[in-house]
Design a protein around this motif. Sequence first.
Motif, PDB file in Angstrom:
ATOM      1  N   VAL A  66       0.863  -1.179   0.000  1.00 33.41           N
ATOM      2  CA  VAL A  66       0.000   0.000   0.000  1.00 33.41           C
ATOM      3  C   VAL A  66       0.899   1.228   0.000  1.00 33.41           C
ATOM      4  CG1 VAL A  66      -1.768   1.290   1.234  1.00 33.41           C
ATOM      5  CG2 VAL A  66      -1.789  -1.205   1.291  1.00 33.41           C
ATOM      6  N   ALA A  67       0.565   2.218  -0.816  1.00 33.72           N
ATOM      7  CA  ALA A  67       1.332   3.461  -0.829  1.00 33.72           C
ATOM      8  C   ALA A  67       1.285   4.105   0.545  1.00 33.72           C
ATOM      9  CB  ALA A  67       0.767   4.410  -1.890  1.00 33.72           C
ATOM     10  N   ALA A  68       2.421   4.666   0.966  1.00 33.65           N
ATOM     11  CA  ALA A  68       2.516   5.215   2.326  1.00 33.65           C
ATOM     12  C   ALA A  68       1.455   6.279   2.580  1.00 33.65           C
ATOM     13  CB  ALA A  68       3.916   5.786   2.550  1.00 33.65           C
ATOM     14  N   GLN A  69       1.163   7.120   1.554  1.00 32.27           N
ATOM     15  CA  GLN A  69       0.198   8.196   1.769  1.00 32.27           C
ATOM     16  C   GLN A  69      -1.239   7.694   1.898  1.00 32.27           C
ATOM     17  OE1 GLN A  69       2.151   7.783  -0.833  1.00 32.27           O
ATOM     18  NE2 GLN A  69       1.171   8.241  -2.795  1.00 32.27           N
ATOM     19  N   ASN A  70      -1.481   6.440   1.467  1.00 31.60           N
ATOM     20  CA  ASN A  70      -2.837   5.874   1.575  1.00 31.60           C
ATOM     21  C   ASN A  70      -2.994   4.906   2.745  1.00 31.60           C
ATOM     22  OD1 ASN A  70      -3.557   7.220  -0.802  1.00 31.60           O
ATOM     23  ND2 ASN A  70      -2.777   5.551  -2.069  1.00 31.60           N
ATOM     24  N   LEU A  71      -1.890   4.631   3.462  1.00 28.06           N
ATOM     25  CA  LEU A  71      -1.918   3.590   4.482  1.00 28.06           C
ATOM     26  C   LEU A  71      -2.942   3.871   5.574  1.00 28.06           C
ATOM     27  CD1 LEU A  71      -0.740   1.007   5.657  1.00 28.06           C
ATOM     28  CD2 LEU A  71       1.023   2.387   6.773  1.00 28.06           C
ATOM     29  N   LYS A  72      -2.967   5.087   6.101  1.00 27.90           N
ATOM     30  CA  LYS A  72      -3.890   5.389   7.195  1.00 27.90           C
ATOM     31  C   LYS A  72      -5.343   5.250   6.755  1.00 27.90           C
ATOM     32  CE  LYS A  72      -1.115   8.214  10.323  1.00 27.90           C
ATOM     33  NZ  LYS A  72      -1.046   9.466  11.100  1.00 27.90           N
ATOM     34  N   ASN A  73      -5.644   5.654   5.518  1.00 31.09           N
ATOM     35  CA  ASN A  73      -7.019   5.511   5.024  1.00 31.09           C
ATOM     36  C   ASN A  73      -7.413   4.045   4.954  1.00 31.09           C
ATOM     37  OD1 ASN A  73      -7.309   8.269   4.736  1.00 31.09           O
ATOM     38  ND2 ASN A  73      -6.553   8.273   2.625  1.00 31.09           N
ATOM     39  N   VAL A  74      -6.483   3.201   4.484  1.00 33.32           N
ATOM     40  CA  VAL A  74      -6.765   1.770   4.369  1.00 33.32           C
ATOM     41  C   VAL A  74      -7.011   1.167   5.753  1.00 33.32           C
ATOM     42  CG1 VAL A  74      -5.790  -0.461   3.709  1.00 33.32           C
ATOM     43  CG2 VAL A  74      -5.499   1.525   2.217  1.00 33.32           C
ATOM     44  N   VAL A  75      -6.159   1.510   6.723  1.00 32.29           N
ATOM     45  CA  VAL A  75      -6.298   0.944   8.064  1.00 32.29           C
ATOM     46  C   VAL A  75      -7.568   1.456   8.744  1.00 32.29           C
ATOM     47  CG1 VAL A  75      -5.230   0.751  10.341  1.00 32.29           C
ATOM     48  CG2 VAL A  75      -3.803   0.645   8.285  1.00 32.29           C
ATOM     49  N   ASN A  76      -7.882   2.732   8.570  1.00 31.85           N
ATOM     50  CA  ASN A  76      -9.089   3.283   9.177  1.00 31.85           C
ATOM     51  C   ASN A  76     -10.354   2.592   8.665  1.00 31.85           C
ATOM     52  OD1 ASN A  76      -8.639   5.342  11.174  1.00 31.85           O
ATOM     53  ND2 ASN A  76      -7.639   6.540   9.560  1.00 31.85           N
ATOM     54  N   LEU A  77     -10.336   2.164   7.403  1.00 32.30           N
ATOM     55  CA  LEU A  77     -11.493   1.458   6.860  1.00 32.30           C
ATOM     56  C   LEU A  77     -11.703   0.110   7.535  1.00 32.30           C
ATOM     57  CD1 LEU A  77     -11.093   2.218   3.032  1.00 32.30           C
ATOM     58  CD2 LEU A  77     -12.819   3.124   4.585  1.00 32.30           C
ATOM     59  N   LEU A  92      -4.811   7.550  14.795  1.00 28.28           N
ATOM     60  CA  LEU A  92      -4.078   6.365  14.334  1.00 28.28           C
ATOM     61  C   LEU A  92      -2.624   6.710  14.067  1.00 28.28           C
ATOM     62  CD1 LEU A  92      -3.774   3.484  13.083  1.00 28.28           C
ATOM     63  CD2 LEU A  92      -4.629   4.465  10.939  1.00 28.28           C
ATOM     64  N   ALA A  93      -1.719   5.810  14.500  1.00 26.52           N
ATOM     65  CA  ALA A  93      -0.296   5.897  14.157  1.00 26.52           C
ATOM     66  C   ALA A  93       0.129   4.538  13.622  1.00 26.52           C
ATOM     67  CB  ALA A  93       0.535   6.283  15.378  1.00 26.52           C
ATOM     68  N   VAL A  94       0.629   4.500  12.388  1.00 28.07           N
ATOM     69  CA  VAL A  94       1.018   3.232  11.766  1.00 28.07           C
ATOM     70  C   VAL A  94       2.064   3.521  10.708  1.00 28.07           C
ATOM     71  CG1 VAL A  94      -0.795   3.327  10.004  1.00 28.07           C
ATOM     72  CG2 VAL A  94       0.139   1.118  10.702  1.00 28.07           C
ATOM     73  N   ARG A 371       6.387  13.462  -0.346  1.00 29.73           N
ATOM     74  CA  ARG A 371       5.362  14.505  -0.402  1.00 29.73           C
ATOM     75  C   ARG A 371       4.136  13.946  -1.111  1.00 29.73           C
ATOM     76  NH1 ARG A 371       5.478  20.013   0.028  1.00 29.73           N
ATOM     77  NH2 ARG A 371       7.757  20.099   0.057  1.00 29.73           N
ATOM     78  N   LYS A 372       2.977  14.068  -0.495  1.00 37.01           N
ATOM     79  CA  LYS A 372       1.774  13.499  -1.076  1.00 37.01           C
ATOM     80  C   LYS A 372       1.180  14.402  -2.156  1.00 37.01           C
ATOM     81  CE  LYS A 372      -1.334  15.330   2.514  1.00 37.01           C
ATOM     82  NZ  LYS A 372      -2.318  14.985   3.530  1.00 37.01           N
ATOM     83  N   GLU A 373       1.478  15.736  -2.124  1.00 41.26           N
ATOM     84  CA  GLU A 373       0.970  16.610  -3.152  1.00 41.26           C
ATOM     85  C   GLU A 373       1.817  16.498  -4.423  1.00 41.26           C
ATOM     86  OE1 GLU A 373       1.928  17.655  -0.215  1.00 41.26           O
ATOM     87  OE2 GLU A 373       0.097  18.221   0.887  1.00 41.26           O
TER      88      GLU A 373
END
Length: 398
Positions: A66-77, A92-94, A371-373
Amino acid sequence: MHGSALLHTKHHNLVAQPDESLFKLTPTEIADAARRLLPVTTKRTKIALALPNSEFVATTLKLPAVAAQNLKNVVNLQLPTLLPGVTEPLLLAVQPPNDGEQTCALWMPAKRAEELFQAFNKVGLFLNRVLPRSVVVLPHAPTPYQVYDEDDSTITCLEWSGNVIQRWLHLPKVERDEPEFQAQLEEALSSLQTGVEQEWKTSVSDWEELPMPSPAAYDYAFIPPGTAARLAQTAQRKKRFRLGFFAFLLIAGIIGGIYYAIDYERGLKQRLADLKRRTGDISQLRAEVGEIEQLIGPIKNLPRQDVVTILDALDKLIPKNSWIVSFHLEEGFIKVEGYSPDPTKLIEILTNEPQFIEVGQTRDITKERNRKELRFGIGFKLKEFDLDSYRLEYFPDR
């Protein structure tokens, strides 16, 4: 924090007597103790607070790439599956795991973090991060590392490798008499491998005079909602200041050129008056004035580019999650570069602005490391800037 003591460098302060409450210490008690430890610290100083491990919940994950910038969204789901029945908002911290390995996600109630931020703010301190106590001793290198953290009421075993927490076991001491929990503890202790660097923390004295935490520790830090809001406000103020300062420099340069031209014309007219008084050759002087006016005409009648209006329009049009890092204006053509999560949407916004025409990309959209942007470059013309008519009048041969 360790038990009822709050430590900072070589000093510590008692937050509350051990028998004052059967529950965790209140944010007000912790903030008051922090103020006693830091009597001269202001809100300009960013403070990180390491809380007992019992304040946090850990869940073990094994995820696909999983891309690092999307990891928190994936885990939160996956939160309803990981922590069923939990409805309150959690922070969340991961960190992304290495290929084929597992990682641990740490969770903290958002309400608790915000209460701590507000309590620190009330006593004049800026709480920037909250993190579990055990991660404070994580190493700078990604080599395997193990931590055993024991206080008056809990035991925590942590296994670290490849810049991620791969295992986190937290047990209350009151449950050690239960066979199931005792078996988990013995399994965790037996997994402490020989030859792997270990850190044992069993008393409050073990936490005194620690060096500054490594960057890996802050990878597992939580940002209270109030902190995030304050940091966003600070970033917005800096953005506006940079735009204002840049506009000031441009305006000062334009005004300086205009004043120079006006002063030069005034001097020439004064010279003409002196010549009239001395020679009386009116026709010759008029011809000289005509030549002078023809000379300075390109300066006086140079099409104006209202930089303040342009920058104000950009500030209103550009979304808050996007910003520009460079601005170039030449002959009515503007080039801006910056960062945005959706540069295509930004081009569409500028295209719909009536005073801008011929909006398009000036460079490829690129993704920069860490950088995610996305980096973008956009160019456009000012609709009311008629440089061709000006050139035709003053420079017809060019």
